[in-house]
Design a protein around this motif. Structure first.
Motif, PDB file in Angstrom:
ATOM      1  N   UNK A   3       1.876  12.653   3.948  1.00 55.13           N
ATOM      2  CA  UNK A   3       2.640  11.421   3.755  1.00 55.13           C
ATOM      3  C   UNK A   3       1.686  10.271   3.436  1.00 55.13           C
ATOM      4  N   UNK A   4       2.250   9.200   2.893  1.00 55.41           N
ATOM      5  CA  UNK A   4       1.427   8.019   2.611  1.00 55.41           C
ATOM      6  C   UNK A   4       0.737   7.533   3.886  1.00 55.41           C
ATOM      7  N   UNK A   5       1.472   7.458   4.990  1.00 54.80           N
ATOM      8  CA  UNK A   5       0.878   6.955   6.239  1.00 54.80           C
ATOM      9  C   UNK A   5      -0.290   7.833   6.697  1.00 54.80           C
ATOM     10  N   UNK A   6      -0.149   9.139   6.556  1.00 50.92           N
ATOM     11  CA  UNK A   6      -1.248  10.044   6.921  1.00 50.92           C
ATOM     12  C   UNK A   6      -2.464   9.786   6.029  1.00 50.92           C
ATOM     13  N   UNK A   7      -2.226   9.661   4.724  1.00 50.25           N
ATOM     14  CA  UNK A   7      -3.332   9.421   3.795  1.00 50.25           C
ATOM     15  C   UNK A   7      -4.000   8.074   4.052  1.00 50.25           C
ATOM     16  N   UNK A  56      -5.918   5.574 -10.380  1.00 52.72           N
ATOM     17  CA  UNK A  56      -4.877   5.015  -9.517  1.00 52.72           C
ATOM     18  C   UNK A  56      -5.161   5.337  -8.048  1.00 52.72           C
ATOM     19  N   UNK A  57      -5.587   6.561  -7.788  1.00 51.30           N
ATOM     20  CA  UNK A  57      -5.945   6.932  -6.419  1.00 51.30           C
ATOM     21  C   UNK A  57      -7.109   6.109  -5.906  1.00 51.30           C
ATOM     22  N   UNK A  64      -6.401  -0.156   0.222  1.00 53.50           N
ATOM     23  CA  UNK A  64      -6.200   0.184   1.638  1.00 53.50           C
ATOM     24  C   UNK A  64      -7.351  -0.371   2.466  1.00 53.50           C
ATOM     25  N   UNK A  65      -8.572  -0.184   1.983  1.00 51.12           N
ATOM     26  CA  UNK A  65      -9.740  -0.695   2.706  1.00 51.12           C
ATOM     27  C   UNK A  65      -9.702  -2.222   2.769  1.00 51.12           C
ATOM     28  N   UNK A  66      -9.369  -2.871   1.673  1.00 48.61           N
ATOM     29  CA  UNK A  66      -9.276  -4.335   1.659  1.00 48.61           C
ATOM     30  C   UNK A  66      -8.245  -4.838   2.669  1.00 48.61           C
ATOM     31  N   UNK A  73      -1.152  -5.192   6.831  1.00 46.77           N
ATOM     32  CA  UNK A  73      -0.579  -3.890   6.504  1.00 46.77           C
ATOM     33  C   UNK A  73      -0.065  -3.942   5.071  1.00 46.77           C
ATOM     34  N   UNK A  74      -0.371  -2.928   4.289  1.00 43.88           N
ATOM     35  CA  UNK A  74       0.063  -2.908   2.896  1.00 43.88           C
ATOM     36  C   UNK A  74       1.579  -2.910   2.766  1.00 43.88           C
ATOM     37  N   UNK A  75       2.269  -2.288   3.699  1.00 40.07           N
ATOM     38  CA  UNK A  75       3.729  -2.314   3.628  1.00 40.07           C
ATOM     39  C   UNK A  75       4.248  -3.741   3.755  1.00 40.07           C
TER      40      UNK A  75
END
Length: 115
Positions: A3-7, A56-57, A64-66, A73-75
């Motif tokens: 999942x996105x959260x896991x990644x 893109x990845x 994510x790091x930023x 949180x990105x969400x």
């Protein structure tokens, strides 16, 4: 498939392990994002699907790091952006969405982007 959260958690753990979060700076992380965006542009120009996926990845990893460096949180960022664009009007011009000009007083960062 994870999942996105896991990644996202794996990327943050990787960045911690590599010392990026402890020793990196937001400015240098931004430079890394720009470098990856340039690679995406090249891949699009070359119509290279594998390189587009890779770029893109890589862009997502840098963002994510930023976000972790900034303590956000990105969400939340995505929801904030969506709440703005959901109300936006405009039209397609030359393959790009151009938002309608709006009258605002003072500096408006929304007028700086075609997002």
């Amino acid at each position: 498939m994870k999942s996105y959260n896991e990644l996202e958690a794996l990327v943050i753990a990787w960045a911690t392990q590599k010392g990026i979060l402890e020793n990196g700076t937001p400015s240098r992380q931004c430079d890394k994002t720009l470098e990856e965006v340039e690679e995406l542009s090249d891949a699009i120009f070359d119509n290279n699907k594998d390189e587009i996926i890779d770029a893109l990845g890589d862009i997502l990893v840098t963002i994510i790091i930023q976000a972790e460096m900034q303590g956000v949180k990105l969400t939340e960022c995505l929801e904030s952006a969506y709440n703005v664009i959901a109300k936006r009007t405009g039209k397609m011009v030359g393959g790009q969405f151009v938002k309608d000009a709006t009258a605002h007083s003072g500096f408006d960062t929304e007028q700086q982007s075609n997002t």
